[in-house]
Design a protein around this motif. Structure first.
Motif, PDB file in Angstrom:
ATOM      1  N   LEU A 116       3.152   7.059 -14.542  1.00 39.33           N
ATOM      2  CA  LEU A 116       3.215   6.316 -13.273  1.00 39.33           C
ATOM      3  C   LEU A 116       2.128   6.765 -12.301  1.00 39.33           C
ATOM      4  CD1 LEU A 116       7.021   5.942 -12.536  1.00 39.33           C
ATOM      5  CD2 LEU A 116       5.402   4.184 -13.168  1.00 39.33           C
ATOM      6  N   ALA A 117       1.883   8.070 -12.259  1.00 33.90           N
ATOM      7  CA  ALA A 117       0.848   8.569 -11.342  1.00 33.90           C
ATOM      8  C   ALA A 117      -0.522   8.019 -11.753  1.00 33.90           C
ATOM      9  CB  ALA A 117       0.838  10.092 -11.334  1.00 33.90           C
ATOM     10  N   THR A 118      -0.767   7.989 -13.059  1.00 34.94           N
ATOM     11  CA  THR A 118      -2.045   7.459 -13.550  1.00 34.94           C
ATOM     12  C   THR A 118      -2.173   5.975 -13.218  1.00 34.94           C
ATOM     13  OG1 THR A 118      -1.855   9.011 -15.372  1.00 34.94           O
ATOM     14  CG2 THR A 118      -3.527   7.298 -15.591  1.00 34.94           C
ATOM     15  N   LEU A 119      -1.072   5.266 -13.451  1.00 36.43           N
ATOM     16  CA  LEU A 119      -1.069   3.823 -13.242  1.00 36.43           C
ATOM     17  C   LEU A 119      -1.288   3.462 -11.774  1.00 36.43           C
ATOM     18  CD1 LEU A 119      -0.485   1.676 -15.446  1.00 36.43           C
ATOM     19  CD2 LEU A 119       1.801   1.460 -14.490  1.00 36.43           C
ATOM     20  N   SER A 120      -0.710   4.266 -10.891  1.00 34.77           N
ATOM     21  CA  SER A 120      -0.757   3.908  -9.470  1.00 34.77           C
ATOM     22  C   SER A 120      -1.937   4.550  -8.735  1.00 34.77           C
ATOM     23  CB  SER A 120       0.545   4.315  -8.784  1.00 34.77           C
ATOM     24  OG  SER A 120       0.761   5.686  -8.968  1.00 34.77           O
ATOM     25  N   ALA A 121      -2.726   5.341  -9.450  1.00 35.54           N
ATOM     26  CA  ALA A 121      -3.857   6.012  -8.783  1.00 35.54           C
ATOM     27  C   ALA A 121      -4.820   5.014  -8.124  1.00 35.54           C
ATOM     28  CB  ALA A 121      -4.590   6.911  -9.768  1.00 35.54           C
ATOM     29  N   PRO A 122      -5.201   3.899  -8.806  1.00 38.36           N
ATOM     30  CA  PRO A 122      -6.089   2.945  -8.116  1.00 38.36           C
ATOM     31  C   PRO A 122      -5.450   2.366  -6.862  1.00 38.36           C
ATOM     32  CG  PRO A 122      -5.979   2.462 -10.474  1.00 38.36           C
ATOM     33  CD  PRO A 122      -4.930   3.480 -10.201  1.00 38.36           C
ATOM     34  N   GLY A 123      -4.150   2.137  -6.908  1.00 35.16           N
ATOM     35  CA  GLY A 123      -3.440   1.623  -5.734  1.00 35.16           C
ATOM     36  C   GLY A 123      -3.445   2.629  -4.598  1.00 35.16           C
ATOM     37  N   ALA A 124      -3.255   3.911  -4.943  1.00 40.19           N
ATOM     38  CA  ALA A 124      -3.260   4.960  -3.913  1.00 40.19           C
ATOM     39  C   ALA A 124      -4.655   5.073  -3.291  1.00 40.19           C
ATOM     40  CB  ALA A 124      -2.828   6.289  -4.516  1.00 40.19           C
ATOM     41  N   ALA A 172       0.835  -1.208   0.000  1.00 36.30           N
ATOM     42  CA  ALA A 172       0.000   0.000   0.000  1.00 36.30           C
ATOM     43  C   ALA A 172       0.871   1.260   0.000  1.00 36.30           C
ATOM     44  CB  ALA A 172      -0.923  -0.007   1.223  1.00 36.30           C
ATOM     45  N   LEU A 173       1.923   1.246   0.826  1.00 33.18           N
ATOM     46  CA  LEU A 173       2.827   2.404   0.878  1.00 33.18           C
ATOM     47  C   LEU A 173       3.542   2.601  -0.462  1.00 33.18           C
ATOM     48  CD1 LEU A 173       4.374   2.031   4.450  1.00 33.18           C
ATOM     49  CD2 LEU A 173       2.740   3.746   3.663  1.00 33.18           C
ATOM     50  N   ALA A 174       3.865   1.487  -1.114  1.00 39.65           N
ATOM     51  CA  ALA A 174       4.540   1.583  -2.424  1.00 39.65           C
ATOM     52  C   ALA A 174       3.629   2.288  -3.427  1.00 39.65           C
ATOM     53  CB  ALA A 174       4.918   0.193  -2.929  1.00 39.65           C
ATOM     54  N   TYR A 175       2.338   1.939  -3.398  1.00 38.65           N
ATOM     55  CA  TYR A 175       1.399   2.592  -4.324  1.00 38.65           C
ATOM     56  C   TYR A 175       1.260   4.084  -4.006  1.00 38.65           C
ATOM     57  CZ  TYR A 175      -0.129  -1.709  -6.565  1.00 38.65           C
ATOM     58  OH  TYR A 175      -0.165  -2.856  -7.298  1.00 38.65           O
ATOM     59  N   VAL A 176       1.245   4.382  -2.708  1.00 36.21           N
ATOM     60  CA  VAL A 176       1.158   5.806  -2.323  1.00 36.21           C
ATOM     61  C   VAL A 176       2.398   6.545  -2.826  1.00 36.21           C
ATOM     62  CG1 VAL A 176       1.122   7.402  -0.371  1.00 36.21           C
ATOM     63  CG2 VAL A 176      -0.336   5.392  -0.342  1.00 36.21           C
ATOM     64  N   GLY A 177       3.560   5.928  -2.596  1.00 36.44           N
ATOM     65  CA  GLY A 177       4.807   6.545  -3.058  1.00 36.44           C
ATOM     66  C   GLY A 177       4.830   6.705  -4.564  1.00 36.44           C
ATOM     67  N   LEU A 178       4.317   5.678  -5.240  1.00 37.17           N
ATOM     68  CA  LEU A 178       4.329   5.693  -6.701  1.00 37.17           C
ATOM     69  C   LEU A 178       3.322   6.694  -7.267  1.00 37.17           C
ATOM     70  CD1 LEU A 178       6.102   4.106  -8.536  1.00 37.17           C
ATOM     71  CD2 LEU A 178       4.346   2.377  -8.756  1.00 37.17           C
ATOM     72  N   PHE A 179       2.401   7.131  -6.429  1.00 37.56           N
ATOM     73  CA  PHE A 179       1.436   8.145  -6.855  1.00 37.56           C
ATOM     74  C   PHE A 179       1.927   9.548  -6.502  1.00 37.56           C
ATOM     75  CE2 PHE A 179      -2.508  10.617  -6.026  1.00 37.56           C
ATOM     76  CZ  PHE A 179      -2.987  10.628  -7.323  1.00 37.56           C
ATOM     77  N   VAL A 180       2.464   9.671  -5.287  1.00 35.35           N
ATOM     78  CA  VAL A 180       2.855  11.006  -4.796  1.00 35.35           C
ATOM     79  C   VAL A 180       4.171  11.473  -5.425  1.00 35.35           C
ATOM     80  CG1 VAL A 180       3.552  12.291  -2.744  1.00 35.35           C
ATOM     81  CG2 VAL A 180       1.591  10.760  -2.635  1.00 35.35           C
ATOM     82  N   LEU A 181       5.168  10.592  -5.463  1.00 37.78           N
ATOM     83  CA  LEU A 181       6.485  11.015  -5.976  1.00 37.78           C
ATOM     84  C   LEU A 181       6.417  11.530  -7.418  1.00 37.78           C
ATOM     85  CD1 LEU A 181       8.907   8.375  -4.407  1.00 37.78           C
ATOM     86  CD2 LEU A 181       8.851  10.820  -3.969  1.00 37.78           C
ATOM     87  N   PRO A 182       5.720  10.845  -8.339  1.00 37.16           N
ATOM     88  CA  PRO A 182       5.631  11.403  -9.698  1.00 37.16           C
ATOM     89  C   PRO A 182       4.942  12.773  -9.719  1.00 37.16           C
ATOM     90  CG  PRO A 182       5.005   9.120  -9.735  1.00 37.16           C
ATOM     91  CD  PRO A 182       5.134   9.500  -8.298  1.00 37.16           C
ATOM     92  N   LEU A 183       3.959  12.971  -8.822  1.00 33.13           N
ATOM     93  CA  LEU A 183       3.311  14.289  -8.781  1.00 33.13           C
ATOM     94  C   LEU A 183       4.305  15.355  -8.323  1.00 33.13           C
ATOM     95  CD1 LEU A 183      -0.246  13.510  -7.347  1.00 33.13           C
ATOM     96  CD2 LEU A 183       0.450  13.827  -9.718  1.00 33.13           C
ATOM     97  N   VAL A 184       5.143  14.986  -7.349  1.00 32.32           N
ATOM     98  CA  VAL A 184       6.193  15.918  -6.904  1.00 32.32           C
ATOM     99  C   VAL A 184       7.136  16.209  -8.077  1.00 32.32           C
ATOM    100  CG1 VAL A 184       8.190  16.157  -5.358  1.00 32.32           C
ATOM    101  CG2 VAL A 184       6.067  15.183  -4.494  1.00 32.32           C
ATOM    102  N   GLY A 185       7.489  15.135  -8.814  1.00 32.11           N
ATOM    103  CA  GLY A 185       8.370  15.301  -9.981  1.00 32.11           C
ATOM    104  C   GLY A 185       7.762  16.225 -11.022  1.00 32.11           C
ATOM    105  N   CYS A 186       6.463  16.025 -11.301  1.00 32.06           N
ATOM    106  CA  CYS A 186       5.764  16.903 -12.270  1.00 32.06           C
ATOM    107  C   CYS A 186       5.796  18.351 -11.775  1.00 32.06           C
ATOM    108  CB  CYS A 186       4.310  16.469 -12.442  1.00 32.06           C
ATOM    109  SG  CYS A 186       4.111  15.024 -13.457  1.00 32.06           S
ATOM    110  N   GLY A 187       5.521  18.510 -10.475  1.00 29.76           N
ATOM    111  CA  GLY A 187       5.531  19.851  -9.889  1.00 29.76           C
ATOM    112  C   GLY A 187       6.883  20.520 -10.058  1.00 29.76           C
ATOM    113  N   LEU A 188       7.957  19.769  -9.780  1.00 32.54           N
ATOM    114  CA  LEU A 188       9.314  20.318  -9.929  1.00 32.54           C
ATOM    115  C   LEU A 188       9.587  20.708 -11.378  1.00 32.54           C
ATOM    116  CD1 LEU A 188      11.740  18.105  -7.791  1.00 32.54           C
ATOM    117  CD2 LEU A 188      11.411  20.559  -7.650  1.00 32.54           C
ATOM    118  N   LEU A 189       9.187  19.823 -12.293  1.00 32.98           N
ATOM    119  CA  LEU A 189       9.448  20.091 -13.717  1.00 32.98           C
ATOM    120  C   LEU A 189       8.733  21.352 -14.180  1.00 32.98           C
ATOM    121  CD1 LEU A 189       9.269  16.544 -15.347  1.00 32.98           C
ATOM    122  CD2 LEU A 189      11.248  18.034 -15.256  1.00 32.98           C
TER     123      LEU A 189
END
Lengths: 324, 114
Positions: free
Chosen positions: A76-84, A28-45
């Protein structure tokens, strides 16, 4: 190496119910990480687009690389959204228990939220046939249920291990857990063990069917010839079966949690190029028939985390670039 | 297993530290700005800028001086590239030719240079 592969890649944390519950939490934490981290990456970009474009243009890195990262993060954010979302549901039910609600009532709510059994019923092909001492030659059925309700049953017909009435997509990890527990139970009473999974039907449909048909042929021939054992088998006593059902009941809460998460089952290959592309003359590779979602999603989190960390490092400490 | 993970984490931290220590560029900060009116009619405005490099490394930076006319809002600007070493504080003097007016200086400094 085999043990590392088994415990880290194929069937991590299936030694006991506590490990299994921790494994679901990690997933569950992996899915959260896989959802949040790409959003942080998008934000930085997006936030530091000027800086990053300047850096790429002044350091001979293709600016399109930034677009690749953006697409990668969005994907990745799209893919992991159901997991999050599933992780959020798990957290919600855990919070209810923390707030003092009756654990059994919460488990029943979870069971209802898991829905009806779905079409995805995981099947594994074992290396040895499994039979009950009191019902030789008959399929063996073990309930996967606790006081809060049923999570289906495990049916073993020779070497075919099947999670019947699994919620949603089911989980191959349950089958891995069962195999590990059978080995523990048999070893505890000094019997031969060595049960293992050879094929996972969700991953290698054709190979699994081919193997299962071959074993079926061997067992039919065994009956026809009236010989003792053509295909190796392990025998479970009634006490063994009761103990296995007790252990299966203990992981039911974790199974309900796991049902909220997507079950992405893949095989994996690790390649180590000694002489890298474009020559690619020598490369070492190792493949695994199954990569547990904890391992695959965990690796993905590490990769995304590293990518975001490098981006953040570039933003906080821009590298030296030649002057114009 | 744990020692291996710790070793990898330490290696990553070491790489990051070495990266920051040896590969980063300048981090310029405008410490002070002073605008002097033209000494004579037709002479340029003189803008004195104190730049301080707070980064771990040096590099070329873009300096843009803007004079904003408070009456009309129009700006007159001048850009130049300045080389800054690690820890350096430097005084940059920019002479901006502008029509007579009531100007307020604004200085922008950027790294990496565009």
């Amino acid at each position: 190496m085999t043990d590392i592969a088994r415990h880290l890649v194929r069937e991590p944390s299936v030694g006991n119910p506590t490990e299994y519950a921790a494994r679901v939490l990690r997933l569950a934490l992996a899915y959260v990480g896989l959802f949040v981290l790409p959003l942080v990456g998008c934000g930085l970009l997006i936030w530091q687009a000027h800086l990053l474009v300047t850096l790429t243009q002044r350091s001979n890195v293709e600016t399109l690389t930034l677009l690749f990262f953006l697409v990668f993060f969005v994907y990745l954010a799209t893919l992991s959204a159901p997991g999050a979302l599933g992780a959020a549901r798990i957290a919600y039910y855990a919070l209810l228990v923390r707030l003092g609600r009756d654990r059994l009532a919460v488990e029943r709510r979870k069971a209802r939220a898991c829905g009806l059994p779905g079409a995805g019923e995981p099947v594994a092909a074992l290396n040895k046939a499994l039979e009950r001492e009191s019902q030789r030659g008959q399929p063996l059925c073990l309930a996967v249920a606790d006081a809060a309700g049923s999570m289906g049953s495990l049916e073993i017909d020779g070497v075919r291990l099947w999670h019947r009435d699994a919620r949603r997509d089911g989980s191959n990890s349950l089958l891995g857990f069962f195999v590990e527990q059978v080995n523990h139970v048999l070893q505890a009473r000094g019997a031969d063990a060595g049960l293992d999974v050879l094929h996972w039907k969700k991953i290698q449909d054709e190979a699994a069917e081919e193997y299962l048909s071959f074993v079926r042929f061997a067992r039919n021939l065994e009956q026809h010839l009236g010989t003792a054992e053509l295909w190796p088998r392990l025998i479970l006593t009634d006490a063994d079966c009761q103990e296995l059902e007790r252990r299966l009941a203990a992981i039911c809460p974790a199974l309900r949690d796991e049902a909220f998460l997507p079950d992405w089952e893949y095989s994996g290959e690790h390649k180590l190029p000694l002489i890298p592309e474009p020559l690619g003359l020598i490369s070492l590779s190792r493949s695994e028939t199954r990569v547990d979602p904890v391992a695959s999603m965990g690796c993905a989190v590490l990769v995304v985390g590293a990518a975001v960390a490098v981006l953040a490092l570039l933003v906080v400490f821009p590298p030296w670039v030649p002057g114009s | 297993m744990a020692p291996r993970v710790i070793g990898l984490a330490l290696a990553a931290v070491m790489l990051s530290v070495l990266w920051v220590w040896h590969c980063t560029g300048a981090r310029p900060v405008v410490a002070d700005v002073h605008l002097s009116p033209p000494a004579a009619a037709g002479a340029p405005y003189r803008v004195e800028v104190v730049l301080r490099n707070e980064g771990f490394g040096g590099g070329q930076v873009d300096l843009t001086v803007r004079l904003r006319d408070q009456a009309s809002g129009r700006t007159v600007q001048q850009s130049q590239k300045i080389a800054l070493d690690e820890g350096e504080t430097t005084l940059v003097v920019a002479e901006v030719l502008a029509p007579a007016g009531d100007y307020v200086p604004a200085v922008e400094v950027k790294y990496p240079p565009r």
